[in-house]
Design an enzyme around this catalytic site. Structure first.
Site, PDB file in Angstrom:
ATOM      1  N   ASP A  28      48.233  30.073  -5.231  1.00 13.13           N
ATOM      2  CA  ASP A  28      49.290  29.911  -4.239  1.00 13.13           C
ATOM      3  C   ASP A  28      48.774  29.245  -2.975  1.00 13.13           C
ATOM      4  O   ASP A  28      48.051  29.851  -2.187  1.00 13.13           O
ATOM      5  CB  ASP A  28      49.874  31.286  -3.906  1.00 13.13           C
ATOM      6  CG  ASP A  28      51.066  31.214  -2.971  1.00 13.13           C
ATOM      7  OD1 ASP A  28      51.644  30.113  -2.840  1.00 13.13           O
ATOM      8  OD2 ASP A  28      51.415  32.237  -2.373  1.00 13.13           O
ATOM      9  N   ASP A  34      53.905  23.897  -1.738  1.00 14.04           N
ATOM     10  CA  ASP A  34      53.610  25.277  -2.111  1.00 14.04           C
ATOM     11  C   ASP A  34      53.508  25.456  -3.622  1.00 14.04           C
ATOM     12  O   ASP A  34      54.520  25.553  -4.316  1.00 14.04           O
ATOM     13  CB  ASP A  34      54.690  26.182  -1.528  1.00 14.04           C
ATOM     14  CG  ASP A  34      54.433  27.653  -1.744  1.00 14.04           C
ATOM     15  OD1 ASP A  34      53.411  27.998  -2.360  1.00 14.04           O
ATOM     16  OD2 ASP A  34      55.262  28.459  -1.294  1.00 14.04           O
TER      17      ASP A  34
END
Length: 479
Positions: free
Chosen positions: A76, A275
């Site tokens: 992430d 992201d």
């Protein structure tokens, strides 16, 4: 990820983000300082239908051996903490055993485990999250040991998989929530220990159907992209802080292979987080509405999802995302996502009986816009946290060519990369909300409620696990 702490750190600072431009130096050495991992896809076995479309039901993950226990955690770029589930959490120990596929961590088996604090607490917009302890232990990364490495364990959790956050240290939960001092997360710790030269890494997700991708800490693989890398600045807050990997999206358009011309949707530049922890992409509501109308997507406000016929996967239209100069071109085969059947065997269908698929772009509402996997798979990205910039090139899907270069230090550009002159350096975080302009599509084409109405805000994904480059993995060793 679309986490509360992540959004808080942006929205409380200012309504605009600003940027400065620097660069990184990449050199090829006989013994490069690079730590790399292949990304392998996995599928969670027999998931509940709502978990298929939940944020963290499955995803791009690294496999970690914690005292001979295999644990998966999402990769992430939108968060900064590594946290893993514990075997004693109420969620993981429930009868359904939701953490079985991802694995859990038992701290009692480690002689080098040390408690740091009880302050770990992170939550995400979809309602999932974790809380517990910050701890230290020995982590082995591709055969490299990091002693007294700090991470978090979730005694309380609502997510079946943990998270490997590799964003800015300023984005760590204890910093954004409590204002405490940061600690070296994985990429920073690799730099501190001398295993990589710069806090920078490259990400190649590969296409939706591919079994493998790649992440390189401290390195770039020029065999995995087309043309030249172009470098744009990461945007910072009005106070000059860098907290998230956000750049300026300057335009979005649609192109057909037959016509070749690009039809651009009128819009102002907007700040978007690049992201990898978000499976879907989220754009300002007005821009999402224009895209939906152009492809006759059917928006379902009860789920904040747009649906399209699954046959659109063969459509020759492509969305083009521009960042001052570099572009990411995304085909419909990366944006049309088949949910598959739910736990009862029902599939999403329109009322005319045709199969319905989720479209990989959702409205952002009042949250920051995000380009997640549905867009990032079509790009090769170099995240340079030391110099606060991101380099972008078109991906080379399913490439077997490898030419790995080391990321050094300093302000020189990457191989085959140039800084974008006059790049946009400020953009609003959010736009006005409301999707009243969205067409409902052809008559009778709205999805049926049976098997087609997800119960959570989605991030549709297929699981991905990362094994180490040349067979090495991320290994937690406890002694």
């Amino acid at each position: 990820m679309r986490g509360d702490s992540f959004i808080w750190s942006l929205t409380t600072a200012a309504s605009l983000l600003y940027a400065t431009v620097e660069s990184l130096q990449v050199v090829k050495r006989d013994n490069p300082s690079i730590v790399g991992f292949d990304i392998e896809r996995f599928q969670v076995a027999k998931p509940v239908h709502r978990d298929i479309i939940a944020k963290r039901a499955s995803g791009k993950t690294v496999s970690q051996d914690l005292d001979n226990q295999t644990i998966r955690a999402h990769i992430d770029t939108g968060s900064s903490d590594l946290w893993v589930n514990t075997d004693d959490s109420q969620f993981c120990s429930s009868r359904r055993s939701p953490c079985r596929e991802g694995g859990t961590f038992d701290s009692s088996s480690s002689s080098t485990y040390q408690l740091v604090s009880n302050d770990f607490n992170i939550s995400y917009v979809d309602g999932s999250g974790a809380s517990g302890d910050y701890v230290t232990d020995v982590i082995e990364v591709g055969g490299i040991q990091l002693k007294e490495f700090q991470f978090a364990i979730g005694h309380t959790s609502s997510s079946p998989l943990g998270v490997l956050g590799i964003g800015y240290e300023a984005g760590e939960a204890l910093v954004s929530r409590f204002g405490d001092e940061s600690y070296p997360n994985l990429p920073a710790a690799l730099v501190k220990a001398g295993h990589i030269r710069s806090n920078a890494y490259s990400l190649w997700l590969n296409d939706l159907s591919a079994s493998r991708g790649q992440i390189l800490f401290g390195g770039v693989d020029t065999g995995k992209f087309e043309g030249k890398l172009q470098t744009v600045p990461v945007l910072h807050t009005s106070g000059g802080d860098y907290t998230s990997l956000v750049i300026a999206l300057t335009s979005v358009g649609i192109r057909t292979a037959s016509e070749g011309s690009l039809d651009t949707f009128p819009a102002q530049p907007v700040a978007v987080a690049m992201d990898s922890g978000s499976s879907l992409s989220y754009l300002p509501d007005a821009l999402a509405a224009k895209i939906y109308n152009s492809i006759d997507a059917v928006f379902d406000p009860s789920n904040n999802l747009a649906f399209v016929p699954c046959s659109m996967v063969n459509d020759d239209r492509k969305l083009v995302f521009t960042f001052s100069s570099p572009q990411i071109t995304v085909g419909m085969d990366e944006l049309v996502i088949d949910l598959g059947p739910d736990a009862n065997g029902n599939e999403a269908t329109f009322r005319d009986g045709s199969k319905a698929c989720v479209f990989g772009i959702a409205p952002a509402g009042r949250s920051i816009s995000i380009l997640g996997d549905t867009v990032l798979r079509s790009a090769y990205l170099v995240y340079d946290l030391d110099n606060n910039e991101i380099s972008i090139a078109p991906t080379r899907f399913n490439s077997t060519v490898t030419n790995i270069m080391e990321i050094g230090t300093g302000k020189n550009s990457v191989p085959d990369a140039t800084g974008v002159p006059n790049a946009v350096t400020s953009a609003p975080i959010t736009q006005a909300t409301g999707l009243s302009g969205i067409e409902t599509g052809v008559p009778g084409a709205r999805p049926t409620s049976r098997g087609a109405a997800p119960t959570m805000r989605p991030d549709v994904t297929f699981g991905v696990a990362a094994a180490g480059l040349a067979g090495a993995g991320i290994l937690f060793a406890f002694m």
